[in-house]
Motif scaffolding. Structure first.
Motif, PDB file in Angstrom:
ATOM      1  N   ASP A  28       5.122   0.944 -10.764  1.00 42.64           N
ATOM      2  CA  ASP A  28       4.857   2.386 -10.710  1.00 42.64           C
ATOM      3  C   ASP A  28       3.504   2.707 -11.335  1.00 42.64           C
ATOM      4  O   ASP A  28       2.770   3.572 -10.845  1.00 42.64           O
ATOM      5  N   VAL A  46       0.792   1.852  -8.862  1.00 39.57           N
ATOM      6  CA  VAL A  46       0.697   2.899  -7.838  1.00 39.57           C
ATOM      7  C   VAL A  46      -0.069   4.104  -8.383  1.00 39.57           C
ATOM      8  O   VAL A  46      -0.933   4.667  -7.704  1.00 39.57           O
ATOM      9  N   LYS A  47       0.220   4.479  -9.626  1.00 40.79           N
ATOM     10  CA  LYS A  47      -0.492   5.605 -10.253  1.00 40.79           C
ATOM     11  C   LYS A  47      -1.983   5.297 -10.360  1.00 40.79           C
ATOM     12  O   LYS A  47      -2.835   6.168 -10.118  1.00 40.79           O
ATOM     13  N   HIS A  85      -3.609   3.391  -8.369  1.00 44.46           N
ATOM     14  CA  HIS A  85      -4.125   3.526  -7.005  1.00 44.46           C
ATOM     15  C   HIS A  85      -4.501   4.973  -6.706  1.00 44.46           C
ATOM     16  O   HIS A  85      -5.512   5.231  -6.040  1.00 44.46           O
ATOM     17  N   ASP A  86      -3.700   5.908  -7.184  1.00 43.63           N
ATOM     18  CA  ASP A  86      -4.019   7.325  -6.984  1.00 43.63           C
ATOM     19  C   ASP A  86      -5.371   7.665  -7.601  1.00 43.63           C
ATOM     20  O   ASP A  86      -6.165   8.402  -7.010  1.00 43.63           O
ATOM     21  N   GLU A 110      -2.747  -6.777 -11.358  1.00 45.79           N
ATOM     22  CA  GLU A 110      -2.210  -7.199 -10.060  1.00 45.79           C
ATOM     23  C   GLU A 110      -2.332  -8.705  -9.872  1.00 45.79           C
ATOM     24  O   GLU A 110      -1.345  -9.386  -9.604  1.00 45.79           O
ATOM     25  N   ILE A 112      -4.815  -0.264  -0.334  1.00 46.70           N
ATOM     26  CA  ILE A 112      -3.860   0.448  -1.192  1.00 46.70           C
ATOM     27  C   ILE A 112      -2.601   0.793  -0.411  1.00 46.70           C
ATOM     28  O   ILE A 112      -1.485   0.653  -0.927  1.00 46.70           O
ATOM     29  N   GLU A 152      -0.545  -2.385  -0.215  1.00 48.85           N
ATOM     30  CA  GLU A 152       0.072  -2.747  -1.492  1.00 48.85           C
ATOM     31  C   GLU A 152       1.198  -1.788  -1.851  1.00 48.85           C
ATOM     32  O   GLU A 152       2.293  -2.221  -2.219  1.00 48.85           O
ATOM     33  N   ASN A 153       0.937  -0.487  -1.763  1.00 44.91           N
ATOM     34  CA  ASN A 153       1.954   0.501  -2.149  1.00 44.91           C
ATOM     35  C   ASN A 153       3.197   0.433  -1.277  1.00 44.91           C
ATOM     36  O   ASN A 153       4.309   0.603  -1.779  1.00 44.91           O
ATOM     37  N   ASN A 154       3.016   0.211   0.016  1.00 48.75           N
ATOM     38  CA  ASN A 154       4.128   0.326   0.953  1.00 48.75           C
ATOM     39  C   ASN A 154       4.757  -0.990   1.378  1.00 48.75           C
ATOM     40  O   ASN A 154       5.870  -0.984   1.891  1.00 48.75           O
ATOM     41  N   TYR A 166       4.155  -4.204  -2.922  1.00 49.94           N
ATOM     42  CA  TYR A 166       4.885  -3.789  -4.125  1.00 49.94           C
ATOM     43  C   TYR A 166       6.373  -3.645  -3.850  1.00 49.94           C
ATOM     44  O   TYR A 166       7.210  -4.049  -4.667  1.00 49.94           O
ATOM     45  N   ASN A 167       6.720  -3.051  -2.717  1.00 50.97           N
ATOM     46  CA  ASN A 167       8.146  -2.900  -2.388  1.00 50.97           C
ATOM     47  C   ASN A 167       8.816  -4.258  -2.223  1.00 50.97           C
ATOM     48  O   ASN A 167       9.945  -4.451  -2.659  1.00 50.97           O
TER      49      ASN A 167
END
Length: 186
Positions: free
Chosen positions: A5, A8-9, A11-12, A58, A129, A132-134, A137-138
């Motif tokens: 998490d 991901v933050k 990445h934002d 990462e 990103i 990685e996020n979708n 990471y999942n």
């Protein structure tokens, strides 16, 4: 906060800088002016926040754990692709820095190289990103053991605390705010 998490933050935050880079390139197209300070701030952010701080967690923690614990295909295909995209990002940032220097030295044609490398970096990172996020990471969340996720969390927490002691997060969040303010006031 779970380590994934947190990534991901982060990445934002990186995506906020990508928006700024794009707007700076549009400004070059519209006015011919290069905001050297803003581009150098972006390079600083990319190298020290995105690459050292974020990619360090990462590559050295999450990806290492995934490569060691999950199926061989994850290591050989997915993780290798993510590493490769990080390397391409570094390539574009190095080229951006060279183009900025060339323009400062009087080479007006290198403005196109500033635009090309900044836009290539932004496009690469936006797509990276998303993957990685979708996906990555999942996959890690679903397939790493609870013990591994806990260990990743502990290792990332140590890095975060050390970085906080040095003011890394505050410095670069403030830099993002400054860059956004500059481009929104122009």
């Amino acid at each position: 906060m779970q380590a994934i998490d947190l990534l991901v933050k982060e990445h934002d935050n990186i995506k906020r800088v990508l928006v700024v880079a794009r707007k700076l390139c549009i400004n070059i197209l519209n006015t011919g002016d290069v905001d050297f300070e803003a581009f150098y701030d972006i390079i600083d952010f990319v190298r020290n926040y995105a690459d050292n701080h974020h990619h360090g967690k990462e590559e050295d923690i999450l990806f290492e754990r995934m490569a060691g614990e999950l199926e061989k295909d994850v290591e050989e295909i997915t993780i290798a692709a993510m590493h490769s995209e990080h390397d391409f990002g570094r390539y574009f940032i190095n080229n951006l820095e060279q183009a900025l220097k060339a323009v400062k030295d009087g080479d007006e044609e290198s403005k196109i190289d500033i635009i090309a490398n900044a836009i290539c970096y932004a496009d690469l990172l936006n797509r990276h990103i998303f993957k990685e996020n979708n996906i990555v990471y999942n996959y890690g969340k679903e397939n790493l053991s609870k013990e591994s996720l806990d260990e990743i969390g502990k290792e990332c927490k140590v890095i975060e605390e050390n970085a906080k002691d040095k003011g890394v997060q505050d410095k670069y969040i403030n830099l993002i705010d400054k860059l956004e303010s500059q481009i929104n006031n122009d």
